[in-house]
Scaffold this active site. Structure first.
Site, PDB file in Angstrom:
ATOM      1  N   LYS A   1       0.792  -1.330   0.204  1.00 36.14           N
ATOM      2  CA  LYS A   1      -0.022   0.136   0.079  1.00 36.14           C
ATOM      3  C   LYS A   1       0.694   1.068  -0.013  1.00 36.14           C
ATOM      4  CE  LYS A   1      -0.888   1.840   4.376  1.00 36.14           C
ATOM      5  NZ  LYS A   1       0.439   2.148   4.456  1.00 36.14           N
TER       6      LYS A   1
ATOM      7  N   LYS B   1      -1.514 -10.195  10.839  1.00 37.12           N
ATOM      8  CA  LYS B   1      -1.390  -9.775  11.703  1.00 37.12           C
ATOM      9  C   LYS B   1      -1.767 -10.444  12.490  1.00 37.12           C
ATOM     10  CE  LYS B   1       0.368  -5.046  12.581  1.00 37.12           C
ATOM     11  NZ  LYS B   1       1.663  -4.218  13.584  1.00 37.12           N
TER      12      LYS B   1
ATOM     13  N   ASP C   1      -2.957   7.114   4.520  1.00 38.23           N
ATOM     14  CA  ASP C   1      -1.976   6.143   5.342  1.00 38.23           C
ATOM     15  C   ASP C   1      -2.294   5.078   6.271  1.00 38.23           C
ATOM     16  OD1 ASP C   1       0.861   5.401   5.304  1.00 38.23           O
ATOM     17  OD2 ASP C   1       0.753   6.063   8.006  1.00 38.23           O
TER      18      ASP C   1
ATOM     19  N   HIS D   1      -5.544   0.129   7.091  1.00 39.46           N
ATOM     20  CA  HIS D   1      -5.560  -0.991   8.334  1.00 39.46           C
ATOM     21  C   HIS D   1      -6.939  -0.910   9.291  1.00 39.46           C
ATOM     22  CE1 HIS D   1      -1.416  -1.020   6.293  1.00 39.46           C
ATOM     23  NE2 HIS D   1      -0.545   0.056   7.380  1.00 39.46           N
TER      24      HIS D   1
HETATM   25  C1  BG6 Z   1       2.182   1.297   7.689  1.00 40.08           C
HETATM   26  C2  BG6 Z   1       1.774   3.001   7.802  1.00 40.08           C
HETATM   27  O1  BG6 Z   1       1.336   0.935   6.629  1.00 40.08           O
HETATM   28  O2  BG6 Z   1       1.526   0.860   8.884  1.00 40.08           O
HETATM   29  C3  BG6 Z   1       2.896   3.514   9.305  1.00 40.08           C
HETATM   30  O3  BG6 Z   1       2.350   3.284   6.489  1.00 40.08           O
HETATM   31  C4  BG6 Z   1       1.818   3.131  10.492  1.00 40.08           C
HETATM   32  O4  BG6 Z   1       3.021   5.484   9.414  1.00 40.08           O
HETATM   33  C5  BG6 Z   1       2.434   1.456  10.318  1.00 40.08           C
HETATM   34  O5  BG6 Z   1       3.875   3.524  11.221  1.00 40.08           O
HETATM   35  C6  BG6 Z   1       1.972   1.423  11.598  1.00 40.08           C
HETATM   36  O6  BG6 Z   1       1.594  -0.562  11.581  1.00 40.08           O
HETATM   37  P1  BG6 Z   1       2.225  -0.938  12.963  1.00 40.08           P
HETATM   38  O7  BG6 Z   1       2.507  -2.818  12.401  1.00 40.08           O
HETATM   39  O8  BG6 Z   1       3.403  -0.781  13.516  1.00 40.08           O
HETATM   40  O9  BG6 Z   1       1.104  -1.495  13.478  1.00 40.08           O
END
Ligand code: BG6
Length: 480
Positions: free
Chosen positions: A162, A196, A249, A254
């Site tokens: 992404k 995850k 982002d 997510h």
């Molecule tokens: C990424 C974003 O997709 O996910 C980041 O681009 C963010 O900005 C990250 O920090 C968070 O992922 P995780 O696995 O660290 O919670």
């Protein structure tokens, strides 16, 4: 939901081509993930990695680069094992838009297959800035490096990180391009949140237990709060981020995927064809936020000092925090708000999903400020990984006072020597096996953009509130 009993898997050899092997994601996530898969014997067949990047590296130099990147991990293993791992790395130097490096890459893949002694599954991992995606897709196609044959065991697969587009139009254009060049079964759109362990468990928890099932709807649930809060700021990503913002982002992908996990129907079987359709159905039912509702449904913020971060060159209007109230056009979820919240430079790192249940209609609880007497169920994703159910119980003693207690399951406490695989291990593991369950389908990506794009177009009208770095976010977050 039926989980398939894992059948022993004999994978064909794998060739993994990493575009941008020297980049940040590769160093922080992909190379460690590959090492762990190798070290724990999850790469069940011979494999090769061919790095593709602009730097000029020899085979020895790429191996030295990988050794240095994985220094601590390799030092903890015996020398032979570390060397056996490193011996699988090769390199192809090239500009993304030149034809010759792709011909050279094709020759390297052929050599690798010969050395491996069998046709291989070839995985092309695009760990590069999205502006280069189209160029690389086209070149992979035109050079014939990507095999569009129909044998799914050994076919070429393309893994794309992404952001997949930046709005409905660009995502559609990208997909049209991809659809024109390759087959959908070859395209793996990564959302590492789906991979995850704790996120996958939302489905297993929901559909393997009966206790919450009868109240998993508008009658039992008052609201759902989905948070992804980070202490980190830009970490060298200022240029990318100032053009992207928090909603693109992590919101479009997510957080909406977490929402889909909470609200989706039972897929019946744990298989890509079933699970992805059910996730997409939820995303297609996100209720569009009307212009008049926008101010009441959204809080946007920017941490003080963001404009001075290295790389932040323009658009001081970029949000580094948002809170968004979302509803679903679905009779099961009628009137239940899903609150999505995310911010950079917050007081703590916290990713979790909290389900707030409705009050019992008749209760012994006083229902005052000290005793909201609400049950919650929390899926904890970061920094702790677990599940907590909170409930109210009598305080021991002669009075009839009640207090809040919790039942807690902690993944880490299961066993001290069991490590949870990182999401990127799962991404690679599934891609090698050709399982698309934990990758976003084109329907999911488009449904998410269809919901987010109109908000992005209009929400400049909502004030961008400053907030102190290391704090809790903009003041008006409390209004949602
Ligand atoms: C990424 C974003 O997709 O996910 C980041 O681009 C963010 O900005 C990250 O920090 C968070 O992922 P995780 O696995 O660290 O919670």
């Amino acid at each position: 939901m039926k989980n398939k009993t894992p059948t022993p898997y004999t994978a064909p050899p794998t060739i993994l081509v990493i575009f941008g092997i020297t980049g940040d994601l590769s160093r922080r996530k992909l190379l460690p993930a590959l090492w762990h898969l190798f070290y724990t014997n999850q790469l069940s067949a011979p494999f090769r990695v061919i790095g593709f990047a602009r730097r000029d590296f020899s085979t020895d130099e790429i191996r030295a680069f990988v050794r240095e990147t994985l220094d601590d991990l390799l030092a903890a293993a015996d020398k032979n094992t570390a060397q056996r791992f490193l011996d699988n790395f090769f390199y192809q130097q090239g500009q993304f838009d030149a034809a010759a490096p792709y011909d050279a890459l094709a020759a390297r893949i052929k050599d690798a297959e010969q050395a491996l002694g069998a046709p291989a599954t070839t995985i092309f991992y695009l760990s590069i800035a999205p502006v280069h995606y189209e160029t690389v897709f086209q070149a992979l196609h035109d050079s014939g490096v990507v095999d569009v044959a129909t044998d799914t065991r050994t076919q070429s697969r393309i893994l794309v990180e992404k952001p997949f587009g930046r709005d409905t139009e660009t995502a559609q254009a990208l997909d049209e391009k991809l659809g024109h060049l390759f087959r959908e079964e070859q395209i793996y759109r990564i959302d590492h949140y789906l991979a995850k362990e704790t996120v996958q468990n939302i489905l297993n928890f929901r559909f393997s237990n009966f206790i919450f099932e009868p109240i998993w709807n508008k009658d039992g649930i008052e609201k759902v709060h989905i948070e992804l809060l980070e202490t980190l700021g830009m970490e060298g990503r200022g240029a990318f981020y100032s053009d992207t913002g928090a909603l693109r982002d992590v919101g479009q992908n997510h957080l909406l995927q977490l929402l889909a996990m909470v609200a989706m129907e039972n897929p019946g079987q744990y298989e890509a064809a079933h699970v992805r359709v059910k996730r997409a159905e939820v995303l297609a039912r996100l209720r569009a936020v009307s212009e008049t509702d926008l101010a009441r449904s959204v809080v946007r913020g920017q941490y003080e000092g963001f404009a001075k971060e290295p790389g932040v060159t323009h658009d001081p209007q970029t949000e580094t925090y948002f809170k968004l109230r979302v509803f679903l056009d679905d009779p099961v979820w009628e009137g239940v708000p899903f609150i999505l919240e995310s911010g950079k430079r917050m007081r703590k790192d916290l990713t979790r999903v909290t389900i707030y249940f409705k009050h019992a209609s008749r209760t012994l609880c006083p229902l005052d400020d000290d005793h909201p007497c609400q049950n919650t169920l929390t899926f904890e994703i970061k920094p702790t990984e677990g599940i907590t159910v909170s409930f109210w119980a009598k305080k021991p003693g002669f009075s009839n006072e009640i207090e809040q207690r919790a039942l807690h399951f902690d993944y880490r406490a299961r066993s001290t020597d069991e490590r949870l695989p990182d999401a990127y291990e799962r991404v690679l593991y599934d891609a090698i096996r050709g399982d698309q369950t934990l990758f976003a389908s084109t329907e999911e990506v488009h449904a998410a953009w269809r919901y987010i794009t109109p908000i992005l177009k209009e929400w400049q009208k909502v004030p961008l509130e400053p907030y102190a770095p290391g704090g809790d976010g903009p003041e008006s977050r409390a209004t949602l």
